[in-house]
Design a protein around this motif. Structure first.
Motif, mmCIF file in Angstrom:
data_model
loop_
_atom_site.group_PDB
_atom_site.id
_atom_site.type_symbol
_atom_site.label_atom_id
_atom_site.label_comp_id
_atom_site.label_asym_id
_atom_site.label_seq_id
_atom_site.Cartn_x
_atom_site.Cartn_y
_atom_site.Cartn_z
ATOM 1 N N GLY A 12 -35.052 7.679 -3.797
ATOM 2 C CA GLY A 12 -35.536 8.088 -2.923
ATOM 3 C C GLY A 12 -35.208 9.290 -2.619
ATOM 4 O O GLY A 12 -36.069 9.571 -1.232
ATOM 5 N N THR A 13 -34.813 10.553 -3.807
ATOM 6 C CA THR A 13 -34.099 12.103 -3.262
ATOM 7 C C THR A 13 -35.528 12.487 -4.208
ATOM 8 O O THR A 13 -35.735 13.148 -3.602
ATOM 9 C CB THR A 13 -33.062 12.658 -3.563
ATOM 10 N N THR A 35 -39.079 13.428 -3.390
ATOM 11 C CA THR A 35 -39.867 12.214 -3.012
ATOM 12 C C THR A 35 -40.249 12.493 -0.700
ATOM 13 O O THR A 35 -39.152 12.020 -0.414
ATOM 14 C CB THR A 35 -38.672 11.176 -3.764
ATOM 15 N N PRO A 36 -41.252 12.246 -0.890
ATOM 16 C CA PRO A 36 -41.573 11.756 0.217
ATOM 17 C C PRO A 36 -41.770 10.623 1.168
ATOM 18 O O PRO A 36 -42.547 10.004 0.925
ATOM 19 C CB PRO A 36 -42.810 12.420 0.621
ATOM 20 N N ALA A 37 -39.486 10.176 0.595
ATOM 21 C CA ALA A 37 -39.434 8.994 0.490
ATOM 22 C C ALA A 37 -40.003 8.193 1.735
ATOM 23 O O ALA A 37 -40.193 6.741 2.268
ATOM 24 C CB ALA A 37 -37.842 8.471 0.720
ATOM 25 N N ALA A 71 -36.040 3.596 -8.671
ATOM 26 C CA ALA A 71 -35.261 3.251 -7.922
ATOM 27 C C ALA A 71 -36.224 1.316 -7.304
ATOM 28 O O ALA A 71 -37.520 1.614 -7.350
ATOM 29 C CB ALA A 71 -35.715 4.133 -6.150
ATOM 30 N N GLY A 72 -35.541 0.561 -7.149
ATOM 31 C CA GLY A 72 -35.334 -0.948 -7.115
ATOM 32 C C GLY A 72 -35.717 -1.403 -5.840
ATOM 33 O O GLY A 72 -34.737 -0.783 -5.305
ATOM 34 N N THR A 110 -27.298 8.153 -3.987
ATOM 35 C CA THR A 110 -28.630 7.349 -2.175
ATOM 36 C C THR A 110 -28.402 5.762 -2.639
ATOM 37 O O THR A 110 -28.169 5.367 -0.851
ATOM 38 C CB THR A 110 -30.042 7.536 -3.163
ATOM 39 N N GLY A 111 -28.517 5.195 -3.732
ATOM 40 C CA GLY A 111 -28.160 3.572 -3.369
ATOM 41 C C GLY A 111 -27.013 3.240 -4.778
ATOM 42 O O GLY A 111 -26.713 4.362 -5.307
#
Length: 334
Positions: free
Chosen positions: A35-36, A57-59, A94-95, A162-163
């Motif tokens: 996410g980052t 990441t342009p999340a 990331a999941g 972040t997670g």
């Protein structure tokens, strides 16, 4: 410049590490998508990074904008003299991910829902075979290959950042599960009446122990940042080291959530070591001391009491090394 692979102790007899299966001695392309950041590297058979690239990441953007950042990373790697020798691509994302379908739906990248990442990367990478695993599984592959879980037959590895992600080594082999998500400890519920989580559950480990939630908890309870205005979990950790009671309490709460999730996993599948990495693990004993105390409270069954918890050894390159390990293991048919 190439970086040396992390050092590690030799594996114990009878407990093979992931993957070093040498279907090829050439490099592989590795992607670590979160996410980052979106990081990429060319990684050789010994775990040395030959070239690397990175984009933010342009999340919060749409699916194509996020993939455009992935494409930029791949294009930068393609400029390396090692690119043509690369025979496969590994992705740790990331999941949740769905390795069987080749799609990703990261909780912290809302624009990607069932996004066909494997096919899109395969096309961008010149048709090379692509292996997809969750980021926690990738970190686990790295730690079993070159890090703190090397030589261990049964291990749980966690990414707390972040997670919160995770992965499993069972009977000496990486165990990604059918979709590449096995060991995803971040979405075990440890507080049935807790706050809603972005995954749709409630009271998840991630909702309590991820960096942004540690920081938010500290702010809600009265902690205030210094003159630089830094409200990150790292700033809360610094305050906790200085003895700020609210900061200490925020990390103790996170540590107990992690301990509950780790103990539940140990009781379920009999892992004997938990390896903790990610940015939040950089807090050191601010996190690990209450985590060990929490394990003493939660890992109470006789076969789980010997569980040890240690910091990860592969550092910030764990996702890249693990993605490379997963690609090599797939190429070798293991």
């Amino acid at each position: 410049m190439p970086s040396a692979a992390p050092s590690a102790a030799a594996p114990a007899p009878g407990t093979p590490s992931t993957p070093p299966a040498a279907a090829s001695s050439g490099p592989v392309v590795a992607l670590d998508i979160g996410g980052t950041k979106i990081a990429g590297a060319l990684v050789d058979a010994g775990g040395r990074i030959l070239a690397r690239s990175r984009r933010d990441t342009p999340a919060r953007e749409d699916a194509e904008t996020v993939f455009a950042a992935v494409a930029e990373v791949l294009d930068a790697l393609a400029a390396s003299p090692h690119w043509d020798a690369a025979e496969a691509v590994g992705i740790g994302s990331a999941g949740p991910v769905d390795a069987a379908r080749g799609t990703v739906s990261p909780v912290n990248v809302p624009g990607w829902r069932a996004f066909p990442l494997v096919e899109r990367v395969r096309r961008r990478a010149g048709g090379r075979p692509v292996t997809l695993v969750g980021d926690g599984v990738a970190m686990t592959a790295a730690e079993h290959w070159l890090g703190a879980a090397r030589g261990r037959a049964n291990a749980l590895c966690l990414v707390v950042s972040t997670g919160v992600g995770g992965g499993l080594v069972l009977d000496g082999r990486l165990h990604p599960g059918p979709t590449g998500n096995a060991g995803h400890i971040g979405h075990l519920s440890v507080d049935l009446d807790g706050d809603p989580c972005a995954c749709g559950g409630r009271g998840c480990v991630e909702r309590i122990a991820a960096g942004p939630h540690i920081a938010r908890r500290a702010l809600d309870q009265g902690w205030r940042p210094g003159p630089d205005g830094d409200t990150s979990a790292a700033a809360v950790a610094e305050a906790a080291r200085a003895g700020h009671p609210v900061a200490v309490a925020a990390f103790e709460r996170a540590a107990r959530a992690l301990a509950a999730g780790i103990a539940a996993t140990a009781h379920l599948v009999e892992v004997d070591i938990a390896v903790v990495g990610g940015g939040v693990a950089g807090a050191g004993e601010v996190l690990f001391a209450p985590l060990r105390r929490g394990l003493a409270d939660y890992a109470t069954l006789s076969f789980a009491r010997g569980l040890t918890v240690v910091p990860a050894a592969t550092g910030t390159d764990a996702g890249l090394l693990g993605a490379a390990a997963a690609a090599r293991a797939a190429a070798a048919g293991s």
